[in-house]
Design a protein around this motif. Sequence first.
Motif, PDB file in Angstrom:
ATOM      1  N   CYS A 203       0.798  -1.233   0.000  1.00 55.22           N
ATOM      2  CA  CYS A 203       0.000   0.000   0.000  1.00 55.22           C
ATOM      3  C   CYS A 203       0.829   1.281   0.000  1.00 55.22           C
ATOM      4  O   CYS A 203       0.305   2.354  -0.254  1.00 55.22           O
ATOM      5  CB  CYS A 203      -0.942   0.006   1.201  1.00 55.22           C
ATOM      6  SG  CYS A 203      -0.092   0.165   2.786  1.00 55.22           S
ATOM      7  N   GLY A 204       2.136   1.186   0.296  1.00 55.94           N
ATOM      8  CA  GLY A 204       2.990   2.363   0.262  1.00 55.94           C
ATOM      9  C   GLY A 204       3.058   3.147   1.557  1.00 55.94           C
ATOM     10  O   GLY A 204       3.739   4.179   1.602  1.00 55.94           O
ATOM     11  N   ARG A 205       2.401   2.703   2.618  1.00 58.68           N
ATOM     12  CA  ARG A 205       2.457   3.428   3.894  1.00 58.68           C
ATOM     13  C   ARG A 205       3.824   3.266   4.553  1.00 58.68           C
ATOM     14  O   ARG A 205       4.553   2.312   4.292  1.00 58.68           O
ATOM     15  CB  ARG A 205       1.382   2.914   4.846  1.00 58.68           C
ATOM     16  CG  ARG A 205      -0.006   3.283   4.423  1.00 58.68           C
ATOM     17  CD  ARG A 205      -0.994   2.830   5.464  1.00 58.68           C
ATOM     18  NE  ARG A 205      -2.342   3.159   5.061  1.00 58.68           N
ATOM     19  CZ  ARG A 205      -3.418   2.829   5.733  1.00 58.68           C
ATOM     20  NH1 ARG A 205      -3.309   2.124   6.840  1.00 58.68           N
ATOM     21  NH2 ARG A 205      -4.600   3.178   5.312  1.00 58.68           N
ATOM     22  N   LEU A 206       4.145   4.187   5.442  1.00 59.63           N
ATOM     23  CA  LEU A 206       5.399   4.175   6.173  1.00 59.63           C
ATOM     24  C   LEU A 206       5.426   2.990   7.142  1.00 59.63           C
ATOM     25  O   LEU A 206       4.457   2.755   7.864  1.00 59.63           O
ATOM     26  CB  LEU A 206       5.557   5.489   6.943  1.00 59.63           C
ATOM     27  CG  LEU A 206       6.827   5.652   7.754  1.00 59.63           C
ATOM     28  CD1 LEU A 206       8.032   5.711   6.821  1.00 59.63           C
ATOM     29  CD2 LEU A 206       6.750   6.904   8.596  1.00 59.63           C
ATOM     30  N   LEU A 207       6.530   2.249   7.146  1.00 58.33           N
ATOM     31  CA  LEU A 207       6.668   1.108   8.055  1.00 58.33           C
ATOM     32  C   LEU A 207       7.362   1.575   9.325  1.00 58.33           C
ATOM     33  O   LEU A 207       8.427   2.180   9.279  1.00 58.33           O
ATOM     34  CB  LEU A 207       7.478  -0.007   7.389  1.00 58.33           C
ATOM     35  CG  LEU A 207       6.860  -0.603   6.132  1.00 58.33           C
ATOM     36  CD1 LEU A 207       7.800  -1.614   5.510  1.00 58.33           C
ATOM     37  CD2 LEU A 207       5.534  -1.253   6.456  1.00 58.33           C
ATOM     38  N   ARG A 208       6.749   1.263  10.479  1.00 59.99           N
ATOM     39  CA  ARG A 208       7.286   1.738  11.752  1.00 59.99           C
ATOM     40  C   ARG A 208       8.005   0.675  12.557  1.00 59.99           C
ATOM     41  O   ARG A 208       8.980   0.968  13.220  1.00 59.99           O
ATOM     42  CB  ARG A 208       6.162   2.347  12.598  1.00 59.99           C
ATOM     43  CG  ARG A 208       5.628   3.629  11.970  1.00 59.99           C
ATOM     44  CD  ARG A 208       4.622   4.250  12.854  1.00 59.99           C
ATOM     45  NE  ARG A 208       3.292   3.856  12.370  1.00 59.99           N
ATOM     46  CZ  ARG A 208       2.182   4.018  13.030  1.00 59.99           C
ATOM     47  NH1 ARG A 208       2.194   4.543  14.219  1.00 59.99           N
ATOM     48  NH2 ARG A 208       1.047   3.651  12.508  1.00 59.99           N
ATOM     49  N   SER A 209       7.562  -0.563  12.514  1.00 66.37           N
ATOM     50  CA  SER A 209       8.196  -1.591  13.346  1.00 66.37           C
ATOM     51  C   SER A 209       9.331  -2.273  12.591  1.00 66.37           C
ATOM     52  O   SER A 209       9.362  -2.300  11.362  1.00 66.37           O
ATOM     53  CB  SER A 209       7.166  -2.627  13.794  1.00 66.37           C
ATOM     54  OG  SER A 209       6.786  -3.438  12.708  1.00 66.37           O
ATOM     55  N   GLU A 210      10.272  -2.829  13.361  1.00 67.92           N
ATOM     56  CA  GLU A 210      11.408  -3.523  12.765  1.00 67.92           C
ATOM     57  C   GLU A 210      10.955  -4.775  12.016  1.00 67.92           C
ATOM     58  O   GLU A 210      11.502  -5.111  10.970  1.00 67.92           O
ATOM     59  CB  GLU A 210      12.425  -3.891  13.850  1.00 67.92           C
ATOM     60  CG  GLU A 210      13.213  -2.711  14.354  1.00 67.92           C
ATOM     61  CD  GLU A 210      14.027  -2.051  13.252  1.00 67.92           C
ATOM     62  OE1 GLU A 210      14.614  -2.781  12.413  1.00 67.92           O
ATOM     63  OE2 GLU A 210      14.074  -0.812  13.224  1.00 67.92           O
ATOM     64  N   THR A 211       9.932  -5.465  12.544  1.00 60.85           N
ATOM     65  CA  THR A 211       9.418  -6.660  11.878  1.00 60.85           C
ATOM     66  C   THR A 211       8.844  -6.309  10.516  1.00 60.85           C
ATOM     67  O   THR A 211       9.099  -7.002   9.525  1.00 60.85           O
ATOM     68  CB  THR A 211       8.331  -7.327  12.747  1.00 60.85           C
ATOM     69  OG1 THR A 211       8.844  -7.545  14.045  1.00 60.85           O
ATOM     70  CG2 THR A 211       7.875  -8.634  12.147  1.00 60.85           C
ATOM     71  N   SER A 212       8.081  -5.244  10.470  1.00 63.08           N
ATOM     72  CA  SER A 212       7.484  -4.820   9.199  1.00 63.08           C
ATOM     73  C   SER A 212       8.550  -4.386   8.211  1.00 63.08           C
ATOM     74  O   SER A 212       8.455  -4.668   7.018  1.00 63.08           O
ATOM     75  CB  SER A 212       6.504  -3.669   9.430  1.00 63.08           C
ATOM     76  OG  SER A 212       5.435  -4.094  10.229  1.00 63.08           O
TER      77      SER A 212
END
Length: 66
Positions: free
Chosen positions: A9-18
């Motif tokens: 979807c192009g959203r910003l990834l915040r977690s390390e897993t993501s």
Amino acid sequence: MTAPSCRVCGRLLRSETSRARGVGPTCHRRTGGHTGPHIPTPRPDHHVPGQAELPLIHHQPTLWSL
């Protein structure tokens, strides 16, 4: 350097897993963990209605088929 974003979807990834996965948690749940294209493998019992089955016969190569 650009911030890592979700491949779906192009959203910003915040977690390390993501970030390691390349996909956010919502898109990961929605896609069932599969982010690439899914090509179903044919099964031997797969039958398409209206499709005729042809017998497989051994074809002897001839001069014209070479």
